[in-house]
Design a protein around this motif. Structure first.
Motif, PDB file in Angstrom:
ATOM      1  N   TRP A  69       0.972  -1.140  -0.118  1.00  0.00           N
ATOM      2  CA  TRP A  69      -0.004  -0.193  -0.051  1.00  0.00           C
ATOM      3  C   TRP A  69       0.652   1.179   0.071  1.00  0.00           C
ATOM      4  N   TYR A  72       1.683   1.549  -3.511  1.00  0.00           N
ATOM      5  CA  TYR A  72       0.571   2.023  -4.451  1.00  0.00           C
ATOM      6  C   TYR A  72       0.265   3.443  -4.363  1.00  0.00           C
ATOM      7  N   ASN A  73       0.242   3.947  -2.904  1.00  0.00           N
ATOM      8  CA  ASN A  73      -0.150   5.265  -2.561  1.00  0.00           C
ATOM      9  C   ASN A  73       0.899   6.295  -3.048  1.00  0.00           C
ATOM     10  N   TYR A  87       2.905  -0.471 -16.753  1.00  0.00           N
ATOM     11  CA  TYR A  87       3.273  -0.736 -15.052  1.00  0.00           C
ATOM     12  C   TYR A  87       3.245  -2.272 -15.308  1.00  0.00           C
ATOM     13  N   ASP A 121      -8.298   2.005 -13.458  1.00  0.00           N
ATOM     14  CA  ASP A 121      -7.528   2.144 -12.161  1.00  0.00           C
ATOM     15  C   ASP A 121      -8.197   1.058 -11.355  1.00  0.00           C
ATOM     16  N   LEU A 125      -6.328  -2.072 -10.075  1.00  0.00           N
ATOM     17  CA  LEU A 125      -5.888  -2.346  -8.568  1.00  0.00           C
ATOM     18  C   LEU A 125      -6.432  -3.667  -8.284  1.00  0.00           C
ATOM     19  N   LEU A 128      -4.175  -6.430  -9.010  1.00  0.00           N
ATOM     20  CA  LEU A 128      -2.925  -6.236  -8.139  1.00  0.00           C
ATOM     21  C   LEU A 128      -3.370  -7.007  -6.744  1.00  0.00           C
TER      22      LEU A 128
END
Length: 211
Positions: A69, A72-73, A87, A121, A125, A128
């Motif tokens: 996280w 990711y953030n 990516y 997006d 996510l 992932l």
């Protein structure tokens, strides 16, 4: 159970927010939640002055929920990448290329995402989270990684598996992925072997399976 790991990845976010409100401990003292695998993020920059391998850069690796996280953030959303950039998230030691020993006998579930959907997006996510959270249970060992391609007409997400001959694993991964993404009924995912994709161009690539 491996199936609970995906929920743990998401639930840990809420736990961290609650801890931050009344906990003065430093980040180093907080217990981290280990992932089953170590994962590596790659970034492909569309620089025509460089070769494909020069454009493909290894960014960092992580092996805990918290580090996932944190990464990711602190990076751009997939939809914010420049045209032609990618990516890739792969298990550590596996390069995001067909020629890698872990990939050369495999293939990918391919999802074409139209720009007007505004879902890139969310889809990325969810992919992932499925991978790092081992949401494919006993089929998770078949997962090599995933790639998101930002392109002019439509973006693409590919989920790479290790062996295109393992049809049962491939189909189960595809079904779980389609359910997790809550795709519209008319939105089709197709599976292509890397060998076929490498030998043909674009729409000429043959699909082994569709969902």
């Amino acid at each position: 159970m491996a199936g609970n790991k995906a929920d743990e990845v998401e639930e840990t976010t809420d736990e961290k927010q609650q801890q931050a409100k009344g906990d003065d401990l430093s980040g180093e003292l907080l217990i981290k939640h280990p992932l089953h695998n170590t994962w590596t993020l790659w970034f492909y920059e569309n620089d025509r002055k460089k070769s494909w391998e020069e454009n493909q850069r290894e960014i960092t690796s992580f092996d805990t929920v918290e580090d996932f996280w944190s990464l990711y953030n602190h990076i751009k959303m997939a939809s914010e990448l420049s045209m032609g950039c990618d990516y890739s998230l792969f298990k550590k030691g596996v390069r995001p290329m067909w020629e890698d020993d872990a990939n050369k006998q495999g293939g990918r579930w391919l999802l074409n995402v139209e720009k007007k959907m505004n879902e890139l997006d969310r889809f990325w996510l969810e992919v992932l989270l499925c991978m790092v959270g081992e949401a494919f249970d006993e089929y998770s060992d078949e997962i090599c990684g995933a790639v998101v391609n930002v392109r002019a007409r439509a973006d693409k997400i590919g989920i790479w598996t290790a062996d295109f001959n393992h049809s049962t694993s491939i189909m189960e991964i595809g079904r779980r992925l389609k359910s997790r993404l809550t795709l519209p009924p008319k939105m089709v995912m197709s599976y292509q072997s890397h060998k076929d994709t490498a030998s043909k161009v674009g729409a000429n690539s043959k699909s082994m399976f569709t969902l």
